[in-house]
Scaffold this motif. Sequence first.
Motif, mmCIF file in Angstrom:
data_model
loop_
_atom_site.group_PDB
_atom_site.id
_atom_site.type_symbol
_atom_site.label_atom_id
_atom_site.label_comp_id
_atom_site.label_asym_id
_atom_site.label_seq_id
_atom_site.Cartn_x
_atom_site.Cartn_y
_atom_site.Cartn_z
ATOM 1 N N LEU A 24 0.827 -1.205 0.000
ATOM 2 C CA LEU A 24 0.000 0.000 0.000
ATOM 3 C C LEU A 24 0.863 1.257 0.000
ATOM 4 C CD1 LEU A 24 -2.745 -1.063 2.574
ATOM 5 C CD2 LEU A 24 -3.140 -0.537 0.166
ATOM 6 N N ALA A 25 1.957 1.239 0.755
ATOM 7 C CA ALA A 25 2.820 2.414 0.879
ATOM 8 C C ALA A 25 3.540 2.742 -0.419
ATOM 9 C CB ALA A 25 3.834 2.213 2.000
ATOM 10 N N ALA A 26 3.603 1.796 -1.327
ATOM 11 C CA ALA A 26 4.260 2.051 -2.612
ATOM 12 C C ALA A 26 3.468 3.020 -3.470
ATOM 13 C CB ALA A 26 4.471 0.743 -3.362
ATOM 14 N N PRO A 104 9.432 -0.371 -2.986
ATOM 15 C CA PRO A 104 9.376 1.094 -2.998
ATOM 16 C C PRO A 104 8.546 1.701 -1.871
ATOM 17 C CG PRO A 104 8.039 0.156 -4.775
ATOM 18 C CD PRO A 104 8.847 -0.959 -4.216
ATOM 19 N N GLY A 105 7.712 0.898 -1.227
ATOM 20 C CA GLY A 105 6.964 1.427 -0.095
ATOM 21 C C GLY A 105 7.816 1.644 1.140
ATOM 22 N N VAL A 106 8.945 0.957 1.219
ATOM 23 C CA VAL A 106 9.787 1.020 2.420
ATOM 24 C C VAL A 106 10.309 2.422 2.707
ATOM 25 C CG1 VAL A 106 11.989 0.267 3.398
ATOM 26 C CG2 VAL A 106 10.379 -1.418 2.484
ATOM 27 N N PRO A 107 10.963 3.116 1.758
ATOM 28 C CA PRO A 107 11.444 4.458 2.079
ATOM 29 C C PRO A 107 10.325 5.430 2.429
ATOM 30 C CG PRO A 107 11.655 4.035 -0.273
ATOM 31 C CD PRO A 107 11.332 2.733 0.383
ATOM 32 N N ARG A 108 9.169 5.258 1.819
ATOM 33 C CA ARG A 108 8.028 6.109 2.153
ATOM 34 C C ARG A 108 7.635 5.931 3.623
ATOM 35 N NH1 ARG A 108 4.724 7.895 -2.175
ATOM 36 N NH2 ARG A 108 5.476 7.302 -4.242
ATOM 37 N N ILE A 109 7.629 4.682 4.079
ATOM 38 C CA ILE A 109 7.274 4.402 5.470
ATOM 39 C C ILE A 109 8.331 4.974 6.414
ATOM 40 C CG2 ILE A 109 6.909 2.577 7.169
ATOM 41 C CD1 ILE A 109 5.867 0.834 4.816
ATOM 42 N N ILE A 110 9.599 4.780 6.074
ATOM 43 C CA ILE A 110 10.680 5.277 6.931
ATOM 44 C C ILE A 110 10.633 6.796 7.049
ATOM 45 C CG2 ILE A 110 13.186 5.565 7.072
ATOM 46 C CD1 ILE A 110 13.460 2.719 6.008
ATOM 47 N N PHE A 111 10.512 7.486 5.924
ATOM 48 C CA PHE A 111 10.459 8.946 5.965
ATOM 49 C C PHE A 111 9.232 9.418 6.747
ATOM 50 C CE2 PHE A 111 12.828 8.926 1.663
ATOM 51 C CZ PHE A 111 14.052 8.956 2.316
ATOM 52 N N SER A 112 8.128 8.723 6.585
ATOM 53 C CA SER A 112 6.905 9.098 7.292
ATOM 54 C C SER A 112 7.079 8.951 8.796
ATOM 55 C CB SER A 112 5.733 8.225 6.811
ATOM 56 O OG SER A 112 4.551 8.524 7.522
#
Length: 206
Positions: A24-26, A104-112
């Motif tokens: 989903l985060a991707a 690709p969802g991983v960096p979005r989650i980390i930054f969030s």
Amino acid sequence: MTTLPKNLPADARRAATVEAVVALAATQNPSDITTTAIAQQMQLTQGALFRHFANKDAILLAVMEWVAERLLARIDQAAASTASPRAALQAVFLAHVGFVAAHPGVPRIIFSELQRAGETPPKRAVQTLVGSYGTRLHQLISQGQAQGELRADLDVQAAATLFIGTVQGLVMQSLITGDMARMCVDAQRVFAIYQRGIEAGQESTR
């Protein structure tokens, strides 16, 4: 949308939940992902989801533990497959980029998580991951100095920070353009520039 068997074991259900959140985060802002959306992604009710997780933070903590376990294992394997610290640094860099391109969802989650106010278990898990990653880089860079591959006057802390920042820069560019595959194409050329700044024979004349 993920279609799963109805009677998965608890561990498998938790793992599937993590994978659903990463998926989903991707495509959307992680902070906007609700437990309702996660349950819908898995074709479950919220009640079924909450049998395995107390709340959304518990889910995000599981996600970060999943990321840390897999990313650190991937870079450890990459480093172990090389014959020198300098080669290991390049292998780690490319392995990290490859991991992000695949998830690709991983960096979005980390930054969030890092932008959230206050201390939360998921945010602490991100900080622990960054610390563990940094320790590995410090060791590789120090080994490279000891073996004469890297500059003797190199600031190890600064070199480790720049390494991580260079990966993050590639990630940000890919997120901006929406082309995560481009990151893998650019990684070799970008690392070559970083390497020229740290390798032996480039000592400061000051």
